[in-house]
Enzyme design. Structure first.
Site, PDB file in Angstrom:
ATOM      1  N   GLU A   1       0.821  -1.214   0.000  1.00  0.00           N
ATOM      2  CA  GLU A   1       0.000   0.000   0.000  1.00  0.00           C
ATOM      3  C   GLU A   1       0.856   1.266   0.000  1.00  0.00           C
ATOM      4  O   GLU A   1       0.445   2.301  -0.511  1.00  0.00           O
ATOM      5  CB  GLU A   1      -0.963   0.003   1.187  1.00  0.00           C
ATOM      6  CG  GLU A   1      -2.078  -1.039   1.085  1.00  0.00           C
ATOM      7  CD  GLU A   1      -1.663  -2.421   1.595  1.00  0.00           C
ATOM      8  OE1 GLU A   1      -0.460  -2.600   1.919  1.00  0.00           O
ATOM      9  OE2 GLU A   1      -2.534  -3.311   1.662  1.00  0.00           O
TER      10      GLU A   1
ATOM     11  N   PHE B   1     -11.473  -7.699  13.850  1.00  0.00           N
ATOM     12  CA  PHE B   1     -10.361  -8.134  13.007  1.00  0.00           C
ATOM     13  C   PHE B   1     -10.032  -7.044  11.983  1.00  0.00           C
ATOM     14  O   PHE B   1     -10.920  -6.534  11.298  1.00  0.00           O
ATOM     15  CB  PHE B   1     -10.730  -9.444  12.289  1.00  0.00           C
ATOM     16  CG  PHE B   1      -9.650  -9.905  11.350  1.00  0.00           C
ATOM     17  CD1 PHE B   1      -8.395 -10.263  11.821  1.00  0.00           C
ATOM     18  CD2 PHE B   1      -9.882  -9.961   9.982  1.00  0.00           C
ATOM     19  CE1 PHE B   1      -7.390 -10.663  10.955  1.00  0.00           C
ATOM     20  CE2 PHE B   1      -8.885 -10.365   9.106  1.00  0.00           C
ATOM     21  CZ  PHE B   1      -7.631 -10.711   9.596  1.00  0.00           C
ATOM     22  N   GLN B   2      -8.780  -6.696  11.888  1.00  0.00           N
ATOM     23  CA  GLN B   2      -8.293  -5.650  10.988  1.00  0.00           C
ATOM     24  C   GLN B   2      -9.000  -4.317  11.187  1.00  0.00           C
ATOM     25  O   GLN B   2      -9.199  -3.560  10.248  1.00  0.00           O
ATOM     26  CB  GLN B   2      -8.370  -6.106   9.525  1.00  0.00           C
ATOM     27  CG  GLN B   2      -7.406  -7.255   9.261  1.00  0.00           C
ATOM     28  CD  GLN B   2      -7.224  -7.567   7.789  1.00  0.00           C
ATOM     29  OE1 GLN B   2      -8.122  -7.339   6.987  1.00  0.00           O
ATOM     30  NE2 GLN B   2      -6.051  -8.082   7.446  1.00  0.00           N
TER      31      GLN B   2
ATOM     32  N   LYS C   1     -17.558  -1.285   5.657  1.00  0.00           N
ATOM     33  CA  LYS C   1     -17.981  -2.280   4.675  1.00  0.00           C
ATOM     34  C   LYS C   1     -19.486  -2.255   4.422  1.00  0.00           C
ATOM     35  O   LYS C   1     -19.937  -2.384   3.276  1.00  0.00           O
ATOM     36  CB  LYS C   1     -17.556  -3.661   5.175  1.00  0.00           C
ATOM     37  CG  LYS C   1     -17.582  -4.734   4.114  1.00  0.00           C
ATOM     38  CD  LYS C   1     -16.893  -6.003   4.626  1.00  0.00           C
ATOM     39  CE  LYS C   1     -16.894  -7.086   3.561  1.00  0.00           C
ATOM     40  NZ  LYS C   1     -16.182  -8.293   4.033  1.00  0.00           N
TER      41      LYS C   1
ATOM     42  N   MET D   1      24.261   9.209   2.371  1.00  0.00           N
ATOM     43  CA  MET D   1      24.076  10.514   2.997  1.00  0.00           C
ATOM     44  C   MET D   1      24.324  10.440   4.503  1.00  0.00           C
ATOM     45  O   MET D   1      24.939  11.344   5.088  1.00  0.00           O
ATOM     46  CB  MET D   1      22.668  11.033   2.711  1.00  0.00           C
ATOM     47  CG  MET D   1      22.417  12.444   3.190  1.00  0.00           C
ATOM     48  SD  MET D   1      23.590  13.613   2.471  1.00  0.00           S
ATOM     49  CE  MET D   1      22.655  14.262   1.101  1.00  0.00           C
TER      50      MET D   1
HETATM   51  C1  LIG Z   1      12.164   6.123   5.149  1.00  0.00           C
HETATM   52  C2  LIG Z   1      13.463   6.744   5.518  1.00  0.00           C
HETATM   53  N1  LIG Z   1      14.253   6.174   6.442  1.00  0.00           N
HETATM   54  C3  LIG Z   1      15.441   6.745   6.773  1.00  0.00           C
HETATM   55  C4  LIG Z   1      15.840   7.905   6.186  1.00  0.00           C
HETATM   56  C5  LIG Z   1      17.176   8.553   6.573  1.00  0.00           C
HETATM   57  N2  LIG Z   1      18.090   8.610   5.421  1.00  0.00           N
HETATM   58  C6  LIG Z   1      18.232   9.698   4.653  1.00  0.00           C
HETATM   59  S1  LIG Z   1      19.283   9.483   3.375  1.00  0.00           S
HETATM   60  C7  LIG Z   1      19.600   7.908   3.840  1.00  0.00           C
HETATM   61  C8  LIG Z   1      20.544   7.049   3.039  1.00  0.00           C
HETATM   62  C9  LIG Z   1      19.995   6.706   1.724  1.00  0.00           C
HETATM   63  O1  LIG Z   1      20.802   5.734   1.115  1.00  0.00           O
HETATM   64  P1  LIG Z   1      20.735   5.492  -0.440  1.00  0.00           P
HETATM   65  O2  LIG Z   1      19.348   5.349  -0.884  1.00  0.00           O
HETATM   66  O3  LIG Z   1      21.670   4.400  -0.794  1.00  0.00           O
HETATM   67  O4  LIG Z   1      21.235   6.877  -1.013  1.00  0.00           O
HETATM   68  P2  LIG Z   1      22.711   7.505  -1.012  1.00  0.00           P
HETATM   69  O5  LIG Z   1      22.730   8.546   0.048  1.00  0.00           O
HETATM   70  O6  LIG Z   1      23.689   6.408  -0.747  1.00  0.00           O
HETATM   71  O7  LIG Z   1      22.846   8.086  -2.376  1.00  0.00           O
HETATM   72  C10 LIG Z   1      18.883   7.574   5.002  1.00  0.00           C
HETATM   73  C11 LIG Z   1      18.973   6.289   5.706  1.00  0.00           C
HETATM   74  C12 LIG Z   1      14.955   8.483   5.244  1.00  0.00           C
HETATM   75  N3  LIG Z   1      15.219   9.648   4.644  1.00  0.00           N
HETATM   76  N4  LIG Z   1      13.799   7.881   4.912  1.00  0.00           N
END
Ligand SMILES: Cc1ncc(C[n+]2csc(CCOP(=O)(O)OP(=O)(O)O)c2C)c(N)n1
Ligand SMILES: [Mg+2]
Lengths: 85, 554
Positions: B53, B115-116, B165, B467
């Site tokens: 979803e 349920f749900q 529902k 990042m």
């Molecule tokens: C749902 C979610 N969880 C955690 C984060 C924190 N976060 C921001 S950037 C990042 C790393 C992303 O890694 P990747 O997709 O490999 O991108 P890169 O920075 O390596 O290009 C994280 C964990 C986020 N923005 N969104």
């Protein structure tokens, strides 16, 4: 901390009170008191909300005003000042 | 004209959707929404089965952002509904018009921990613009009309309609209500045009700060006209990219944490900041009380609550940008300032020289940008690759760059690309993803496979949560914690498992041919681009620092 009193008029719709309380909390306003009632003839609810915060009250007024079911939000200055004193 | 035929609530839903021009919905069925899925069977609305979803919600967001129409998603009660929440939060943060329909247990069972059963109506309060729960079949049509009106009115946003529902099964008159307008519309105070004109005339060093509101207001033409008549140098937020013509000589690029040096220096030096559909987000301003410290502010917006929220406006221009921008478009004599800004743009232009064999992601993304056909829509995930895409790719319209701005949600890119491709079947759709983010909604490759959507995925693979790794290196003494992804799956094999053609490249010499192969391929394609795990995004304004104190390398 500043104390403020808001006078809110709203359509008597589902969860309108919950929405107001949620917005107040999220925007950084603590609730000191609340009085709410509905005019069953007009289906308009009147809510008096006492809040306190470091933040200016306009922030909260603008956010409550954006809620769909709100008709009017006023700050009751006389009451607000009394509280500050 | 009124028709007297009896309908179920489920069929009525589709009639109203069709009345609002909805052709496509994204969703996932389950027990409490079965009557709606039964009615779908007889409807003209085309349903795209997603594989989670959250994927359905992001596809609805991507659909809305790429097309300007309302995105619609369906989910069942309980876990189906909770899985939508991240997508709704994302839509709220970026003001995207989405209508989410959730099934709910029957009214007689509500409140019994059935349920749900989950109180999705209660959960929706913090992550939607508005929400409804329909408890009387006679309200259903009206509520649905209101949901569409609210999603689109003023500052756009997501609306959730929870339908038990028994309401989906109940019989109702087939008479279609007229589309309603909203009763309690926020009344905007009159625009402060006089003082804004005075501020414009006094300004010697004005900057136009362009936000996502321009695209949302469909005011790209008016903005460009304003920029061209006034000649004011411009900068853009992440969500505003594409609003200003990127080739405009007075355009300085993105501002903020990973903004260009020219954009950030111009804003810090300006004496008038003209914010248009922008909200002084913390990623834009850096240290707020040192942001544009010498500037007066003209703030154009549709949302009263944004005025004076983070920065006091000297003139507030509330209302429709399409009307208000032309009212303030007056020629200014600011040639010296324009020259200075243009010189900064030249002095601090991007440098694509990168020593060694390993691939330089900014150069790859620039080349993709140069080679992609006109009207390509790019989506991104979240992380370093997202910032590189924002910095190095050029967009000629905000609807051609879809990125999770306010929420920064990993997992956005692929499902948003699905939605974009459904809304614009003949345009090229490119998803720029990272190896971490890609795995967050990897199941949506199944949706791509099922509908043979020719989405091109450029996977920037540093085998890291890059990042976060960058921040650990810079601000946490290099103590790397849970950011290594050396055990990633074989992405080429993974894509192949979904019948998606894929290729891995790791050397500079392979880049150009690989991009061409991807662009020339008819169907979906995944290009895995191996880069050096140590590459960082520059410039970077450290947290709680003024925007002119950016780091440019280590
Ligand atoms: C749902 C979610 N969880 C955690 C984060 C924190 N976060 C921001 S950037 C990042 C790393 C992303 O890694 P990747 O997709 O490999 O991108 P890169 O920075 O390596 O290009 C994280 C964990 C986020 N923005 N969104
Ligand atoms: Mg990565």
């Amino acid at each position: 901390m500043n104390n403020y009193q808001l006078m809110i008029k709203a359509d008597d719709k589902q969860v309108v009170l919950e929405r107001i309380l949620q917005v107040a909390r999220y925007r950084g306003f603590l609730i000191s008191g609340i009085h709410a009632q509905v005019n069953t003839g007009t289906n308009i609810g009147t809510i008096e909300l006492l809040v306190r915060s470091e933040r200016p009250i306009e922030l909260l007024v603008d956010q409550i005003n954006k809620l769909i079911d709100i008709k009017e939000v006023k700050v009751d200055n006389s009451a607000s000042q009394q509280c500050i004193a | 004209m009124a028709t007297e035929k009896k309908l179920t609530g489920g069929s009525l839903l589709f009639n109203v959707l069709e009345q609002h021009g909805v052709e496509h919905v994204f969703g996932y069925p389950g027990g409490a929404i079965m009557p709606i899925y039964d009615a779908l069977y007889d409807s003209n609305v085309e349903h795209f089965l997603c594989r989670h979803e959250q994927g359905a919600a992001f596809s609805a967001v991507g659909y809305a952002r790429a097309s300007g129409k309302v995105g619609v998603c369906f989910a069942t009660s309980g876990p189906g509904a909770t899985n939508l929440i991240t997508g709704l939060a994302d839509a709220l943060a970026d003001s995207i018009p989405v209508v989410a329909i959730t099934g709910q247990v029957a009214t007689s069972a509500m409140g019994s921990d059935a349920f749900q059963e989950i109180d999705i109506f209660g959960l929706s309060l913090a992550c939607t613009k508005h929400s409804f729960q329909v408890t009387d079949i006679n309200d259903l049509a009206k509520v649905l009309h209101q949901a569409f009106a609210i999603a689109l009115e003023g500052r756009q946003g997501p609306v959730l309609v929870d339908i038990p529902k028994d309401i989906q099964l109940a019989e109702v008159n087939g008479c279609l209500d007229k589309l309603v307008s909203l009763k309690n519309k926020v009344k905007l105070p009159p625009a402060n045009v006089g003082s804004a004109i005075a501020l414009l005339n006094q300004a010697k060093q004005p900057v136009l700060y362009v936000g996502g509101g321009v695209g949302m207001a469909n005011a790209v033409d008016e903005l460009r006209e304003f920029a061209s008549i006034t000649g004011v140098p411009s900068v853009s937020t992440l969500k505003g990219l594409g609003a200003i013509d990127p080739e405009d000589e007075n355009y300085l690029g993105m501002l903020g944490m990973h903004g260009t040096k020219a954009a950030n220096l111009a804003v810090q030096q300006c004496d008038l900041l003209i914010a248009v559909g922008a909200r002084f987000d913390d990623r834009v301003t850096g240290k707020l009380n040192e942001f544009a410290p010498n500037a007066k502010v003209i703030h154009f917006d549709i949302d009263t609550a944004e005025i004076n929220k983070r920065r006091v406006a000297d003139a507030a221009i509330l209302g429709d940008l399409k009307v208000n921008l032309p009212a303030l478009a007056i020629p200014l004599s600011i040639a010296t300032w324009q020259d200075k800004c243009q010189q900064m743009k030249v002095d601090f232009a991007w440098d694509y020289n990168h020593p060694g064999e390993s691939i330089f992601a900014p150069a790859v993304l620039k080349e993709v940008s140069d080679k992609m056909p006109k009207n390509t829509c790019v989506t991104t995930d979240v992380g370093q690759h997202q910032m590189w895409a924002a910095q190095h790719m050029l967009f000629d319209d905000p609807s051609n760059f879809l990125t999770s701005g306010g929420m920064g949600t990993m997992g956005f890119g692929v499902p948003a690309a699905v939605g974009a491709q459904v809304s614009r079947p003949t345009d090229c759709i490119v998803a720029v993803s990272g190896d971490g983010s890609f795995m967050m909604n990897v199941q949506e490759l199944s949706t791509i496979k099922r509908f043979q959507l020719p989405v091109k995925i450029v996977l920037i693979d540093n085998a890291k949560l890059g990042m976060v790794r960058q921040w650990q290196d810079l601000f946490f003494n290099g103590r790397l914690s849970e950011t290594d992804l050396a055990d990633n799956p074989d992405f080429v094999m993974l894509a192949n498992a979904f019948d998606i053609k894929a290729k891995l490249i790791s050397k500079k010499s392979e880049v150009s041919d690989a991009i061409e192969d991807m662009m020339n391929h008819d169907g979906p394609y995944l290009l895995q681009v191996k880069i050096n795990a140590q590459d960082n995004v520059w410039p970077l304004v450290p947290p709680n620092t003024a925007n002119d104190k950016m780091m440019e390398s280590t």
